[in-house]
Structures are given as structure tokens and as C-alpha cells.
Design an enzyme around this catalytic site. Structure first.
Site, mmCIF file in Angstrom:
data_model
loop_
_atom_site.group_PDB
_atom_site.id
_atom_site.type_symbol
_atom_site.label_atom_id
_atom_site.label_comp_id
_atom_site.label_asym_id
_atom_site.label_seq_id
_atom_site.Cartn_x
_atom_site.Cartn_y
_atom_site.Cartn_z
ATOM 1 N N ASP A 83 25.161 59.213 76.801
ATOM 2 C CA ASP A 83 25.316 59.569 78.208
ATOM 3 C C ASP A 83 26.766 59.930 78.491
ATOM 4 O OD1 ASP A 83 24.404 60.083 80.740
ATOM 5 O OD2 ASP A 83 24.511 58.014 81.444
ATOM 6 N N GLY A 84 26.953 60.708 79.550
ATOM 7 C CA GLY A 84 28.285 61.086 79.989
ATOM 8 C C GLY A 84 28.404 60.917 81.479
ATOM 9 N N GLU A 144 28.620 64.638 78.361
ATOM 10 C CA GLU A 144 27.293 64.488 77.761
ATOM 11 C C GLU A 144 27.310 64.982 76.319
ATOM 12 O OE1 GLU A 144 24.708 63.036 79.030
ATOM 13 O OE2 GLU A 144 24.777 63.196 81.216
ATOM 14 N N ASP A 151 19.666 61.933 78.769
ATOM 15 C CA ASP A 151 19.154 62.344 80.077
ATOM 16 C C ASP A 151 19.737 63.696 80.483
ATOM 17 O OD1 ASP A 151 21.748 61.769 80.850
ATOM 18 O OD2 ASP A 151 21.229 60.020 82.064
ATOM 19 N N HIS A 168 18.727 56.797 85.272
ATOM 20 C CA HIS A 168 18.564 55.805 86.332
ATOM 21 C C HIS A 168 17.094 55.484 86.584
ATOM 22 C CE1 HIS A 168 22.823 56.381 87.089
ATOM 23 N NE2 HIS A 168 22.589 57.676 87.055
ATOM 24 N N ASP A 173 24.983 54.531 80.369
ATOM 25 C CA ASP A 173 25.441 54.971 81.684
ATOM 26 C C ASP A 173 26.573 54.078 82.174
ATOM 27 O OD1 ASP A 173 25.064 56.400 84.389
ATOM 28 O OD2 ASP A 173 24.803 54.294 84.918
#
Length: 249
Positions: free
Chosen positions: A15-16, A53, A79, A133, A143
Site C-alpha cells: 500500500d501507499g 503504491e 488496493d 479500508h 495502510d
């Protein structure tokens, strides 16, 4: 390539995060192979969300090579549709057109696309898109680490035995199964009772609770210096705001 359990495959979450876009950003990845779990996070003082990301995926796959796990079946959960579609679809057309898009403009982030493509060489990877989320433990972990890195601008890493890893739930169930179950029983998140997730944001000294991530995101996106966090209890809420220099109510 059919999805496999963590005992059979190497699971990776990436994740970023970025505040301002462009602005200070962070990336993070979490991996498990057998009994071994490791994670890392990094940062950039001025970047974009897409670059973070991509950096998360690049660093995760570089770690695969460094650990000599290149023969493993690899599942990468992200994501970011930008990363997934870019590496699975768009990149081949870009290369044929000498790194030009269909409209003949230059491909953005070419430097990182080339790094990501190189990092995938010799690896058997299944890319899996998961919604952000959505209470997927592995995705929530990266995250939090990426957001923290973007706020503190400090790298971070850790390694654990599976039995000692505090977020072991990240590897208990295939995210695809969790996503399907969650989407079929969607409901708004409570902003108060213990055990129910809600979000908090701090913008220009004003703290606000949000029942859903979209509400929180709408407030902080593109706002320099904004802080935000997902919490699941009043105790966690109080701890977070104390770490932000505020007094619990």
C-alpha cells in the site's frame, strides 16, 4: 495460477499513502512465507500516491529476490488498480510504443514502471485487487504503516515468527473470501461503540469523527498537514489523539 494458502505460497500486501498528492508520502509492504513474516515501510518528502503504491510493490518484490524466494508462488494483494492494471495490461502497449500512451503522450512514472517490471522478472505472481479500508487485516496493516511513514518521514521494518506476529489474522483467510463476505453484508460503521471501526481526521487543529472512510477521505484529501486514522474503540481513539498532541475528551 490458482490462489494458494500462505503455507504453500508467499503472500504479500502492499500500500501507499500521500498527503497533498503531491506531498509527503509513504509506502509499506507485509509478507509471509511459511513461519516467517516481515514488513517494511519507506517515505518520500514530495511524491504522489501512485508512486508510493508502486514503490510498495517494487520494494516487496525486491525483498523476494533478496531472500532468494524467487521460486515461490507469489500472491500480491493491492488496493491500487493503477498498479495492477499497469503491470498486467498497460505496460506492454507502452513498451511497444516506446513508452508512449495511446494519445502519444509520455507515460507518467516511467522510471518506476521500469523498476517494477524488472522486479517481476523470474517470478510467478498473481496480482489480486482488494478494496481499501474494508477490514482486510493485511491491507489495514500496510495502510497504517504507509500513512505513518508519510507523516513521520521515517523508514521502518520488522520481522516476526508467525506465532509472535500481532496481526496474524492477516494470513488466516484469503482476502477474496473476506471481500465477498463483507460486500454481501454491507452496513455503515458505527462511530462510537467499542469494536466498531470509525475514522478521525485532524485538519488545522480541528478534530472530527467520521462514520465512513469516504467522509474522512473527502476532508483530508489534498489538504497539506492533514492527519487521519482508523480506530476501533474509544481507548484507541484517546491514544491516537494523545499522540497527535491533543487531550482526550
Amino acid at each position: 495460477m490458482a490462489p494458494a494458502s500462505p503455507s504453500e505460497a508467499l503472500w504479500i500486501y502492499t500500500d501507499g499513502a500521500c498527503s497533498g498528492n503531491p506531498g509527503p508520502g509513504g509506502w509499506a509492504h507485509l509478507s509471509r512465507k511459511g513461519d516467517e513474516v516481515w514488513a517494511a515501510a519507506g517515505c518520500d518528502a514530495k511524491t504522489t500516491n501512485n508512486r508510493m503504491e508502486m514503490m510498495a510493490a517494487i520494494e516487496a518484490l525486491n525483498a523476494v529476490h533478496e531472500r532468494k524466494l524467487h521460486k515461490s508462488q507469489i500472491l500480491v494483494f493491492t488496493d491500487s488498480s493503477y498498479v495492477l492494471k499497469g503491470i498486467e495490461e498497460w505496460i506492454f502497449g507502452w513498451i511497444k510504443r516506446d513508452w508512449k500512451k495511446a494519445d502519444n503522450t509520455d507515460v507518467v512514472n516511467r522510471d518506476l514502471w521500469e523498476q517494477l517490471l524488472e522486479a517481476t522478472e523470474g517470478l510467478k505472481i498473481k496480482w489480486i485487487l482488494v478494496p481499501g479500508h474494508s477490514n482486510i487485516p493485511g491491507n489495514e496493516f500496510v495502510d497504517e504503516w504507509s500513512v505513518e511513514a508519510s507523516q513521520n518521514l521515517k523508514p521502518r521494518e520488522g520481522s516476526w515468527k508467525l506465532a509472535e506476529f500481532p496481526e496474524r489474522a492477516a494470513f488466516d483467510t484469503m482476502p477474496e473470501a473476506r471481500v465477498s463476505k463483507k460486500s454481501s453484508t454491507s452496513s455503515s460503521k458505527s462511530s462510537g461503540p467499542k469494536g466498531k471501526a470509525f475514522y478521525i481526521s485532524l485538519v488545522k487543529g480541528q478534530l472530527i469523527r467520521h462514520a465512513t472512510w469516504p467522509e474522512c477521505e473527502a476532508r483530508v484529501k489534498g489538504t497539506a498537514g492533514a492527519r487521519y486514522k482508523k480506530v476501533t474503540s474509544e481507548n484507541e481513539f484517546n491514544e491516537v489523539i494523545k499522540s497527535w498532541g491533543l487531550k482526550p475528551s
